[in-house]
Write an enzyme that holds these catalytic residues in place. Sequence first.
Site, PDB file in Angstrom:
ATOM      1  N   ASP A  12      18.173  12.776  70.001  1.00  0.00           N
ATOM      2  CA  ASP A  12      19.351  13.240  69.259  1.00  0.00           C
ATOM      3  C   ASP A  12      20.637  12.834  69.984  1.00  0.00           C
ATOM      4  O   ASP A  12      21.548  13.637  70.170  1.00  0.00           O
ATOM      5  CB  ASP A  12      19.297  14.762  69.056  1.00  0.00           C
ATOM      6  CG  ASP A  12      20.250  15.227  67.961  1.00  0.00           C
ATOM      7  OD1 ASP A  12      20.668  14.396  67.122  1.00  0.00           O
ATOM      8  OD2 ASP A  12      20.595  16.424  67.947  1.00  0.00           O
ATOM      9  N   LYS A  56      24.126  11.449  70.420  1.00  0.00           N
ATOM     10  CA  LYS A  56      25.325  11.282  69.587  1.00  0.00           C
ATOM     11  C   LYS A  56      26.515  11.737  70.420  1.00  0.00           C
ATOM     12  O   LYS A  56      26.327  12.386  71.462  1.00  0.00           O
ATOM     13  CB  LYS A  56      25.189  12.092  68.296  1.00  0.00           C
ATOM     14  CG  LYS A  56      24.860  13.563  68.534  1.00  0.00           C
ATOM     15  CD  LYS A  56      24.622  14.278  67.224  1.00  0.00           C
ATOM     16  CE  LYS A  56      24.177  15.714  67.462  1.00  0.00           C
ATOM     17  NZ  LYS A  56      23.932  16.445  66.220  1.00  0.00           N
ATOM     18  N   ASN A 107      26.741  15.033  72.195  1.00  0.00           N
ATOM     19  CA  ASN A 107      25.812  15.304  73.295  1.00  0.00           C
ATOM     20  C   ASN A 107      26.094  14.457  74.527  1.00  0.00           C
ATOM     21  O   ASN A 107      25.305  14.439  75.467  1.00  0.00           O
ATOM     22  CB  ASN A 107      24.371  15.097  72.827  1.00  0.00           C
ATOM     23  CG  ASN A 107      23.960  16.129  71.804  1.00  0.00           C
ATOM     24  OD1 ASN A 107      24.535  17.223  71.778  1.00  0.00           O
ATOM     25  ND2 ASN A 107      23.015  15.811  70.943  1.00  0.00           N
TER      26      ASN A 107
END
Length: 288
Positions: free
Chosen positions: A158, A160, A163
């Site tokens: 995840d 992106k 993050n």
Amino acid sequence: EDWKDRGAAVSTRREIDANGKTIVKTVKKGVRDFSFGRVLGEGSYSTVYLATDRQTLKEYAIKVLEKRHIIKEKKIKYVNIEKDTLNRLTEHPGIVRLYYTFQDENSLYYVLDLCNSGELLGVLKKTGTFDVECARFFGAQILDSIEYMHSRGVIHRDLKPENVLLDDSMHVKITDFGTARLLTDPRAPPTAAGAGAGAARPDDRPGRDKQQDDTRAESFVGTAEYKIVELDYGFPPGFPPAAQDLIERLLVLDPERRLTIEHIKNHEFFDGQTFGKQLWRMKAPRLR
Ligand code: ATP
């Protein structure tokens, strides 16, 4: 129960015994060893505080998770994945480091690297666009960090700009490993590693985790966005050609046909860029 002591680092404390001899005791850190400051941010299941180690005066970010809430929302699995993953990724400057974990009656605590400059997303929104120098610098630090996590058998899944956190010298620190996949053998590096969520394919590898495999069918993770699946995007006029070429070779639906990390590093866009240790000694370019 499993959570209790694993991964909890200790500190040393000097004491004088009955004979006047100095003895060094190891002590587990706990909530009382930190003074809590302002709230740095809130997640769906957590609150992150600025905190100072009372002994060393070093500042940290402490993520506090309320046990009752975690149990009610059935998030125990994710909390454990995050802790286990961070405990595997302690030797790289591009990953938020987990220093201590402890708990009290109501909460779980993660003591983390403080990332004072917030999320890359916030910086990107404020700046509007990055020039080539900035894009190359952040891109290189993210790539170096991905290469390290893959070498330790971790697939983030995840990645992106939310993050990717930034410390006070604007260096990258990747966070949010709650939906990561851990391969069983941490020393078996993935072979066809690509960059970005879903690029690496742990499912086809011998080292994959059996237990996680059983839950695979229902385990969609990542960020669902219609335009991603449709490859619906374009380039504004004047976009640097080398950057466009790299993006076109990365945003490919078939993972087998995406560039590998080695290919990305050797792409024209990164001409002259250093990776590895040297990259983390570089001064971040000024944002314009
Ligand atoms: P969600 O759980 O809803 O996906 P999240 O993953 O962002 O949210 P947290 O990891 O608890 O949840 O982070 C909450 C906020 O705290 C983040 O938005 C971030 O701005 C801030 N934060 C998280 N970790 C740090 C850190 N190490 N240093 C500074 N700020 C942090």
